[in-house]
Write an enzyme that holds these catalytic residues in place. Structure first.
Site, PDB file in Angstrom:
ATOM      1  N   THR A 155       3.810   2.561   5.809  1.00 51.54           N
ATOM      2  CA  THR A 155       2.405   2.149   5.781  1.00 51.54           C
ATOM      3  C   THR A 155       1.610   3.053   6.706  1.00 51.54           C
ATOM      4  O   THR A 155       2.108   3.401   7.785  1.00 51.54           O
ATOM      5  CB  THR A 155       2.215   0.668   6.208  1.00 51.54           C
ATOM      6  OG1 THR A 155       0.849   0.449   6.556  1.00 51.54           O
ATOM      7  CG2 THR A 155       3.070   0.285   7.401  1.00 51.54           C
ATOM      8  N   ARG A 168      -7.404  -2.655   8.832  1.00 47.49           N
ATOM      9  CA  ARG A 168      -8.003  -3.988   8.634  1.00 47.49           C
ATOM     10  C   ARG A 168      -7.752  -4.889   9.833  1.00 47.49           C
ATOM     11  O   ARG A 168      -8.626  -5.632  10.257  1.00 47.49           O
ATOM     12  CB  ARG A 168      -7.381  -4.641   7.394  1.00 47.49           C
ATOM     13  CG  ARG A 168      -8.219  -4.535   6.156  1.00 47.49           C
ATOM     14  CD  ARG A 168      -7.735  -5.491   5.084  1.00 47.49           C
ATOM     15  NE  ARG A 168      -6.300  -5.550   4.980  1.00 47.49           N
ATOM     16  CZ  ARG A 168      -5.569  -4.990   4.014  1.00 47.49           C
ATOM     17  NH1 ARG A 168      -6.166  -4.328   3.059  1.00 47.49           N
ATOM     18  NH2 ARG A 168      -4.261  -5.096   3.984  1.00 47.49           N
ATOM     19  N   ASP A 178       1.554  -0.482  11.912  1.00 44.61           N
ATOM     20  CA  ASP A 178       1.456  -1.799  12.549  1.00 44.61           C
ATOM     21  C   ASP A 178       2.760  -2.592  12.523  1.00 44.61           C
ATOM     22  O   ASP A 178       2.737  -3.819  12.595  1.00 44.61           O
ATOM     23  CB  ASP A 178       0.346  -2.618  11.869  1.00 44.61           C
ATOM     24  CG  ASP A 178       0.596  -2.791  10.378  1.00 44.61           C
ATOM     25  OD1 ASP A 178       1.461  -2.092   9.835  1.00 44.61           O
ATOM     26  OD2 ASP A 178      -0.087  -3.621   9.761  1.00 44.61           O
ATOM     27  N   ARG A 236       1.344  -4.867  -5.893  1.00 40.93           N
ATOM     28  CA  ARG A 236       1.383  -6.163  -5.205  1.00 40.93           C
ATOM     29  C   ARG A 236       1.734  -7.181  -6.289  1.00 40.93           C
ATOM     30  O   ARG A 236       1.268  -7.064  -7.419  1.00 40.93           O
ATOM     31  CB  ARG A 236       0.046  -6.454  -4.547  1.00 40.93           C
ATOM     32  CG  ARG A 236      -0.366  -5.305  -3.600  1.00 40.93           C
ATOM     33  CD  ARG A 236      -1.454  -5.664  -2.663  1.00 40.93           C
ATOM     34  NE  ARG A 236      -2.060  -4.479  -2.058  1.00 40.93           N
ATOM     35  CZ  ARG A 236      -1.694  -3.952  -0.895  1.00 40.93           C
ATOM     36  NH1 ARG A 236      -0.746  -4.488  -0.178  1.00 40.93           N
ATOM     37  NH2 ARG A 236      -2.298  -2.879  -0.424  1.00 40.93           N
ATOM     38  N   ASP A 270       4.618  -5.070   6.239  1.00 42.36           N
ATOM     39  CA  ASP A 270       5.169  -6.370   6.663  1.00 42.36           C
ATOM     40  C   ASP A 270       5.147  -7.407   5.545  1.00 42.36           C
ATOM     41  O   ASP A 270       6.022  -8.265   5.478  1.00 42.36           O
ATOM     42  CB  ASP A 270       4.504  -6.885   7.944  1.00 42.36           C
ATOM     43  CG  ASP A 270       3.067  -7.288   7.722  1.00 42.36           C
ATOM     44  OD1 ASP A 270       2.431  -6.703   6.827  1.00 42.36           O
ATOM     45  OD2 ASP A 270       2.583  -8.182   8.443  1.00 42.36           O
ATOM     46  N   ASP A 297      -0.810   2.268   8.416  1.00 38.39           N
ATOM     47  CA  ASP A 297      -1.406   1.503   9.520  1.00 38.39           C
ATOM     48  C   ASP A 297      -0.612   1.555  10.828  1.00 38.39           C
ATOM     49  O   ASP A 297      -1.148   1.218  11.882  1.00 38.39           O
ATOM     50  CB  ASP A 297      -1.551   0.029   9.112  1.00 38.39           C
ATOM     51  CG  ASP A 297      -2.622  -0.155   8.056  1.00 38.39           C
ATOM     52  OD1 ASP A 297      -3.544   0.670   8.019  1.00 38.39           O
ATOM     53  OD2 ASP A 297      -2.523  -1.118   7.266  1.00 38.39           O
ATOM     54  N   GLY A 334       0.838  -1.209   0.000  1.00 35.26           N
ATOM     55  CA  GLY A 334       0.000   0.000   0.000  1.00 35.26           C
ATOM     56  C   GLY A 334       0.860   1.242   0.000  1.00 35.26           C
ATOM     57  O   GLY A 334       1.918   1.268   0.623  1.00 35.26           O
TER      58      GLY A 334
HETATM   59  P1  ATP Z   1       0.527  -2.790   3.440  1.00 28.93           P
HETATM   60  O1  ATP Z   1       0.826  -2.949   4.927  1.00 28.93           O
HETATM   61  O2  ATP Z   1       0.332  -1.362   3.080  1.00 28.93           O
HETATM   62  O3  ATP Z   1      -0.534  -3.705   2.936  1.00 28.93           O
HETATM   63  P2  ATP Z   1       2.513  -4.657   2.604  1.00 28.93           P
HETATM   64  O4  ATP Z   1       3.963  -4.489   2.293  1.00 28.93           O
HETATM   65  O5  ATP Z   1       2.179  -5.450   3.830  1.00 28.93           O
HETATM   66  O6  ATP Z   1       1.877  -3.208   2.655  1.00 28.93           O
HETATM   67  P3  ATP Z   1       1.529  -6.789   0.868  1.00 28.93           P
HETATM   68  O7  ATP Z   1       0.593  -6.717  -0.269  1.00 28.93           O
HETATM   69  O8  ATP Z   1       1.175  -7.677   2.009  1.00 28.93           O
HETATM   70  O9  ATP Z   1       1.780  -5.279   1.323  1.00 28.93           O
HETATM   71  O10 ATP Z   1       2.959  -7.289   0.324  1.00 28.93           O
HETATM   72  C1  ATP Z   1       3.586  -6.615  -0.766  1.00 28.93           C
HETATM   73  C2  ATP Z   1       4.220  -7.625  -1.677  1.00 28.93           C
HETATM   74  O11 ATP Z   1       5.254  -8.332  -0.978  1.00 28.93           O
HETATM   75  C3  ATP Z   1       3.314  -8.714  -2.201  1.00 28.93           C
HETATM   76  O12 ATP Z   1       2.544  -8.291  -3.291  1.00 28.93           O
HETATM   77  C4  ATP Z   1       4.328  -9.788  -2.616  1.00 28.93           C
HETATM   78  O13 ATP Z   1       4.915  -9.465  -3.840  1.00 28.93           O
HETATM   79  C5  ATP Z   1       5.393  -9.636  -1.528  1.00 28.93           C
HETATM   80  N1  ATP Z   1       5.168 -10.660  -0.486  1.00 28.93           N
HETATM   81  C6  ATP Z   1       4.315 -10.619   0.549  1.00 28.93           C
HETATM   82  N2  ATP Z   1       4.371 -11.757   1.288  1.00 28.93           N
HETATM   83  C7  ATP Z   1       5.281 -12.551   0.679  1.00 28.93           C
HETATM   84  C8  ATP Z   1       5.793 -13.867   0.926  1.00 28.93           C
HETATM   85  N3  ATP Z   1       5.374 -14.608   1.956  1.00 28.93           N
HETATM   86  N4  ATP Z   1       6.734 -14.355   0.078  1.00 28.93           N
HETATM   87  C9  ATP Z   1       7.160 -13.644  -0.970  1.00 28.93           C
HETATM   88  N5  ATP Z   1       6.715 -12.393  -1.262  1.00 28.93           N
HETATM   89  C10 ATP Z   1       5.791 -11.854  -0.456  1.00 28.93           C
END
Ligand code: ATP
Length: 326
Positions: free
Chosen positions: A129, A175, A133, A75, A106, A131, A14
């Site tokens: 982020t 969320r 978190d 993503r 994360d 959030d 995000g």
């Molecule tokens: P936000 O907190 O704003 O949602 P985020 O970094 O947690 O941000 P995610 O969509 O959960 O956002 O993860 C971003 C990208 O990281 C995913 O689209 C994927 O490409 C990669 N990713 C997440 N989890 C894994 C995993 N277990 N193994 C490999 N790649 C991952």
């Protein structure tokens, strides 16, 4: 480890206001240390597709004040696969990228950790982020800006709520966590704050409102985190509608307005500090860590811990908000 000559930087997951300030800080700190910088567009998807662009100092001019991310974000399902990460590694090697700074949440760090287990290219994370978190940093980039956006909006809603003696359920982002709801609820003097970390008993809400009425309250505002266990704002309003026949109930979902806008000074300063610290960490041979700020000092937290541990809300603030809203 051989000297780092080229760093890649990307934003993932995000978007959050202040990501640009972090990109600027990473770029300028690396250039100051004679390290080349490659901007990787659209997160891990761009890493796989070699959507790369060299960043020079002028490329990050006048972005400290802008929301969104000049590198775009995405993503990427492919990065979750062994083949996807292999392609990403081959592309990084081909383009001479020795280390990567990932600005995200994360999920992005989970991906970075996985990659680091398989390949010897250091990844350092910056918490970006709204959030808030992430374990390992008191605040994340974008949280303060989103908070201020919510406060501005809720203040406006309060004016109209008071004029009509209305009861508003206002849904904010969160969320899985209630950091935004809790802080904004306190800042706006909300009558109630409903967050995922604490069970919501909709049956108790009415008694609480009646108490407020005795004190001649002219309006009532409940801030609802979107992931509250009782549902989002619309769902909760629906659940209580029979109980609240005497109230003029309205619902507002603030939505994506919370992600946009010019970052606050707080977020800009934090993003600058973290971008600078991330490059320093890479030059210091660190890998698989997130740089954060704890008690106003830079802290390094291994990805393993950032991912494993949950940052809890300050429950005493919830109790305080309850007392202050009476
Ligand atoms: P936000 O907190 O704003 O949602 P985020 O970094 O947690 O941000 P995610 O969509 O959960 O956002 O993860 C971003 C990208 O990281 C995913 O689209 C994927 O490409 C990669 N990713 C997440 N989890 C894994 C995993 N277990 N193994 C490999 N790649 C991952």
């Amino acid at each position: 480890m051989p000297k780092i000559k080229c760093i890649g930087v990307l934003t993932s997951g995000g978007d959050a206001p202040g990501m640009n300030a972090a990109i600027r800080a990473v770029t300028r700190t690396a250039l100051y240390n004679n390290i080349k910088v490659i901007g990787i567009k659209r997160g891990y998807q761009g890493m796989i597709n070699a959507n790369y662009k060299q960043l020079r100092s002028h490329n990050v001019s006048h972005i400290i004040q802008t929301g969104g991310t000049i590198l775009k974000t995405a993503r990427c399902q492919k990065f979750r696969t062994v083949e996807g990460r292999k392609t990403a590694y081959n592309q990084l090697k081909k383009h001479g990228i020795d280390a990567v700074v990932v600005i995200g949440g994360d999920g992005s760090f989970k991906g970075a950790r996985k990659f680091s287990e398989e390949y010897n290219i250091p990844f350092v994370g910056i918490p970006g982020t709204i959030d808030n978190d992430l374990f390992g940093s008191d605040y994340t980039i974008g949280f303060d800006t989103a908070l201020n956006t919510i406060v501005e909006a809720v203040d406006k809603i309060r004016d109209t709520a008071s004029a009509h003696n209305r009861l508003f359920f206002i849904e904010v982002m969160g969320r899985d966590v209630g950091f935004l709801a809790l802080r904004s609820g306190i800042a706006c003097g909300a009558e109630g704050i409903l967050i995922p970390e604490v069970k919501t008993h909709t049956k108790n809400l009415k008694a609480f409102l009646e108490e407020g009425n005795k004190r001649k309250k002219s309006s009532n505002i409940f801030i609802v985190a979107e992931g509250d266990d009782a549902g989002g704002a619309f769902e909760i309003a629906e659940k209580v509608k029979d109980d609240f026949k005497d109230y003029d109930v309205r619902v507002t979902v603030l939505g994506h307005i919370q992600r946009g806008g010019s970052p606050t000074a707080f977020d800009r300063v934090m993003a600058s500090r973290l971008g600078y610290a991330a490059v320093e960490a890479i030059m210091d041979d660190q890998k698989s860590i997130m740089v954060g700020i704890v008690n106003n000092k830079i802290a390094h937290t291994p990805f393993n811990q950032t991912i494993k541990y949950q940052k809890d809300i300050n429950r005493s603030l919830l109790k305080m908000s309850f007392v202050l809203a009476m």
